[in-house]
Design a protein around this motif. Structure first.
Motif, PDB file in Angstrom:
ATOM      1  N   VAL A   9      20.531 -31.202  -6.654  1.00  0.00           N
ATOM      2  CA  VAL A   9      19.675 -32.384  -6.489  1.00  0.00           C
ATOM      3  C   VAL A   9      18.308 -31.968  -5.942  1.00  0.00           C
ATOM      4  CG1 VAL A   9      19.372 -34.528  -5.179  1.00  0.00           C
ATOM      5  CG2 VAL A   9      21.590 -33.989  -6.205  1.00  0.00           C
ATOM      6  N   CYS A  10      18.297 -31.084  -4.946  1.00  0.00           N
ATOM      7  CA  CYS A  10      17.025 -30.614  -4.382  1.00  0.00           C
ATOM      8  C   CYS A  10      16.207 -29.858  -5.422  1.00  0.00           C
ATOM      9  CB  CYS A  10      17.298 -29.713  -3.177  1.00  0.00           C
ATOM     10  SG  CYS A  10      17.959 -30.563  -1.734  1.00  0.00           S
ATOM     11  N   PHE A  11      16.840 -28.919  -6.136  1.00  0.00           N
ATOM     12  CA  PHE A  11      16.116 -28.121  -7.122  1.00  0.00           C
ATOM     13  C   PHE A  11      15.630 -28.983  -8.283  1.00  0.00           C
ATOM     14  CE2 PHE A  11      18.861 -24.323  -5.685  1.00  0.00           C
ATOM     15  CZ  PHE A  11      17.930 -23.995  -4.704  1.00  0.00           C
ATOM     16  N   GLY A  12      16.474 -29.926  -8.722  1.00  0.00           N
ATOM     17  CA  GLY A  12      16.098 -30.766  -9.844  1.00  0.00           C
ATOM     18  C   GLY A  12      14.908 -31.654  -9.532  1.00  0.00           C
ATOM     19  N   THR A  13      14.885 -32.227  -8.337  1.00  0.00           N
ATOM     20  CA  THR A  13      13.749 -33.054  -7.924  1.00  0.00           C
ATOM     21  C   THR A  13      12.503 -32.198  -7.735  1.00  0.00           C
ATOM     22  OG1 THR A  13      15.298 -34.530  -6.787  1.00  0.00           O
ATOM     23  CG2 THR A  13      12.966 -34.746  -6.232  1.00  0.00           C
ATOM     24  N   ALA A  14      12.681 -31.008  -7.158  1.00  0.00           N
ATOM     25  CA  ALA A  14      11.547 -30.113  -6.955  1.00  0.00           C
ATOM     26  C   ALA A  14      10.898 -29.713  -8.277  1.00  0.00           C
ATOM     27  CB  ALA A  14      12.006 -28.862  -6.202  1.00  0.00           C
ATOM     28  N   THR A  15      11.700 -29.564  -9.323  1.00  0.00           N
ATOM     29  CA  THR A  15      11.168 -29.167 -10.622  1.00  0.00           C
ATOM     30  C   THR A  15      10.142 -30.168 -11.134  1.00  0.00           C
ATOM     31  OG1 THR A  15      13.146 -27.945 -11.248  1.00  0.00           O
ATOM     32  CG2 THR A  15      11.766 -28.722 -13.041  1.00  0.00           C
ATOM     33  N   VAL A  16      10.432 -31.458 -10.973  1.00  0.00           N
ATOM     34  CA  VAL A  16       9.488 -32.484 -11.421  1.00  0.00           C
ATOM     35  C   VAL A  16       8.166 -32.346 -10.668  1.00  0.00           C
ATOM     36  CG1 VAL A  16       9.067 -34.962 -11.619  1.00  0.00           C
ATOM     37  CG2 VAL A  16      11.357 -34.054 -12.021  1.00  0.00           C
ATOM     38  N   LEU A  17       8.242 -32.199  -9.349  1.00  0.00           N
ATOM     39  CA  LEU A  17       7.040 -32.091  -8.532  1.00  0.00           C
ATOM     40  C   LEU A  17       6.260 -30.825  -8.848  1.00  0.00           C
ATOM     41  CD1 LEU A  17       8.581 -33.226  -5.115  1.00  0.00           C
ATOM     42  CD2 LEU A  17       7.167 -34.589  -6.660  1.00  0.00           C
ATOM     43  N   GLN A  18       6.963 -29.706  -8.996  1.00  0.00           N
ATOM     44  CA  GLN A  18       6.283 -28.432  -9.239  1.00  0.00           C
ATOM     45  C   GLN A  18       5.688 -28.353 -10.635  1.00  0.00           C
ATOM     46  OE1 GLN A  18       9.596 -25.945  -8.212  1.00  0.00           O
ATOM     47  NE2 GLN A  18       8.842 -25.556  -6.152  1.00  0.00           N
ATOM     48  N   LEU A  49       8.429 -27.120  -2.825  1.00  0.00           N
ATOM     49  CA  LEU A  49       8.881 -25.936  -2.096  1.00  0.00           C
ATOM     50  C   LEU A  49       9.767 -26.320  -0.913  1.00  0.00           C
ATOM     51  CD1 LEU A  49       5.753 -23.569  -1.988  1.00  0.00           C
ATOM     52  CD2 LEU A  49       7.855 -23.308  -3.334  1.00  0.00           C
ATOM     53  N   ALA A  50       9.419 -27.423  -0.237  1.00  0.00           N
ATOM     54  CA  ALA A  50      10.253 -27.871   0.882  1.00  0.00           C
ATOM     55  C   ALA A  50      11.654 -28.219   0.388  1.00  0.00           C
ATOM     56  CB  ALA A  50       9.598 -29.070   1.560  1.00  0.00           C
ATOM     57  N   LEU A  51      11.725 -28.900  -0.749  1.00  0.00           N
ATOM     58  CA  LEU A  51      13.032 -29.217  -1.325  1.00  0.00           C
ATOM     59  C   LEU A  51      13.752 -27.958  -1.766  1.00  0.00           C
ATOM     60  CD1 LEU A  51      12.238 -32.423  -3.398  1.00  0.00           C
ATOM     61  CD2 LEU A  51      13.751 -32.259  -1.413  1.00  0.00           C
ATOM     62  N   ASP A  52      13.006 -26.995  -2.311  1.00  0.00           N
ATOM     63  CA  ASP A  52      13.611 -25.721  -2.696  1.00  0.00           C
ATOM     64  C   ASP A  52      14.204 -25.014  -1.484  1.00  0.00           C
ATOM     65  OD1 ASP A  52      13.228 -25.706  -5.468  1.00  0.00           O
ATOM     66  OD2 ASP A  52      11.189 -24.942  -5.289  1.00  0.00           O
ATOM     67  N   GLN A  59      22.585 -23.783  -1.090  1.00  0.00           N
ATOM     68  CA  GLN A  59      23.116 -22.795  -2.027  1.00  0.00           C
ATOM     69  C   GLN A  59      23.830 -21.667  -1.286  1.00  0.00           C
ATOM     70  OE1 GLN A  59      20.052 -20.954  -4.361  1.00  0.00           O
ATOM     71  NE2 GLN A  59      21.424 -19.529  -5.377  1.00  0.00           N
ATOM     72  N   ILE A  60      23.225 -21.208  -0.189  1.00  0.00           N
ATOM     73  CA  ILE A  60      23.860 -20.153   0.609  1.00  0.00           C
ATOM     74  C   ILE A  60      25.216 -20.618   1.120  1.00  0.00           C
ATOM     75  CG2 ILE A  60      23.703 -18.869   2.771  1.00  0.00           C
ATOM     76  CD1 ILE A  60      20.719 -18.665   2.355  1.00  0.00           C
ATOM     77  N   ALA A  61      25.253 -21.847   1.640  1.00  0.00           N
ATOM     78  CA  ALA A  61      26.525 -22.376   2.149  1.00  0.00           C
ATOM     79  C   ALA A  61      27.567 -22.434   1.038  1.00  0.00           C
ATOM     80  CB  ALA A  61      26.301 -23.763   2.744  1.00  0.00           C
ATOM     81  N   ALA A  62      27.136 -22.838  -0.176  1.00  0.00           N
ATOM     82  CA  ALA A  62      28.075 -22.916  -1.299  1.00  0.00           C
ATOM     83  C   ALA A  62      28.563 -21.539  -1.711  1.00  0.00           C
ATOM     84  CB  ALA A  62      27.409 -23.614  -2.480  1.00  0.00           C
ATOM     85  N   LEU A  63      27.656 -20.572  -1.760  1.00  0.00           N
ATOM     86  CA  LEU A  63      28.029 -19.220  -2.189  1.00  0.00           C
ATOM     87  C   LEU A  63      28.979 -18.549  -1.201  1.00  0.00           C
ATOM     88  CD1 LEU A  63      24.556 -18.016  -3.509  1.00  0.00           C
ATOM     89  CD2 LEU A  63      26.649 -18.197  -4.871  1.00  0.00           C
TER      90      LEU A  63
END
Length: 273
Positions: A9-18, A49-52, A59-63
């Protein structure tokens, strides 16, 4: 899995902004550091970038909890998030087939969630750590090389390069043994993570700004899912729940296929202002 989906969700939203910020930053060659600096002057890019950053922590927690293949497929689903966010915020119209692709991604992730076991417990060898560092260095070199290619070839190479860079980050997280400074500074995986992540951001910014977005994003999805998944299974011992390997493979393929169907949302149209 909740953390992996939160990262998506964070990466997907960040993509639109970036993507909007990258277009507003002007032109630049493959891997052009000046382009990144111009993008950093855009508030949308900084918000992205903040969302990233938040997504990276999730992501770290998931990995640290589930196999790399499950995390990779969840991160690829960020394109479904991008599609929905673009439809809401930028009024991008989704076709019926694209809404179906969003549903396919969700179905694939559900299958993966049901089939995924715990993360593997094999320690990454020193050789694997240096291989990740070498891969990150190669990714960095793809920027200047990609900038000289025709549009379609350039977009594919930059997209794949960014995907490989993010894939290095996924694997490197698993290869870091501890957070003590003495451990981090002597571990090649630490430098692989930093170099791979930085190179990926550089290539992705250029890919968002130039060339075929669909081609670049398809390359990104392939690069950040398949390679790390194989490393996790072959070298780090990632496994599925007993008897559900077929469901994990099917879920992985379905989720990635759905993400590829949404590849055009690797970049949203530029917004006003």
């Amino acid at each position: 899995m909740v953390c992996a989906l939160g990262a998506a969700v964070c990466f997907g939203t960040a993509t639109v902004l970036q993507a909007v910020a990258a277009r507003a930053a002007g032109t630049g060659g493959g891997g052009d550091a000046a382009l990144l600096l111009r993008a950093l002057a855009q508030w949308r890019y900084l918000a992205g970038l903040a969302l990233d950053g938040l997504g990276f922590l999730l992501q770290i927690a998931a990995l640290r909890s589930i196999p790399i293949y499950a995390v990779g497929a969840a991160l690829a689903s960020s394109l479904a998030v991008t599609a929905v966010v673009a439809a809401r915020l930028l009024r991008v119209r989704l076709t019926g087939s694209e809404w179906s692709a969003v549903a396919v991604v969700c179905a694939g992730l559900t299958m993966l969630g049901l089939a995924s076991g715990a993360e593997g417990h094999r320690d990454g060898s020193t050789t694997l750590k240096y291989v990740m560092l070498a891969t990150a260095a190669v990714v960095l070199l793809l920027g200047p090389a990609g900038g000289r290619l025709p549009e379609r070839g350039r977009a594919l190479l930059l997209g794949l390069g960014a995907g490989f860079g993010f894939g290095v980050v996924e694997v490197a997280v698993r290869l870091i043994d501890g957070l003590a400074p003495s451990v981090l500074l002597t571990n090649p995986a630490t430098y692989a993570l930093l170099l791979g992540g930085g190179a990926a951001f550089l290539l992705l910014t250029t890919a968002l700004q130039r060339g075929s977005v669909t081609t670049a994003t398809a390359g990104l999805v392939i690069g950040e899912t398949i390679g790390p998944a194989l490393v996790g299974v072959v070298w780090l011992g990632d496994r599925t729940r007993e008897g559900l390997a077929w469901l994990a493979v099917l879920g992985f393929l379905v989720a990635v296929a759905g993400a590829l169907a949404l590849a055009r949302f690797g970049e949203a149209p530029a917004a006003e202002g």
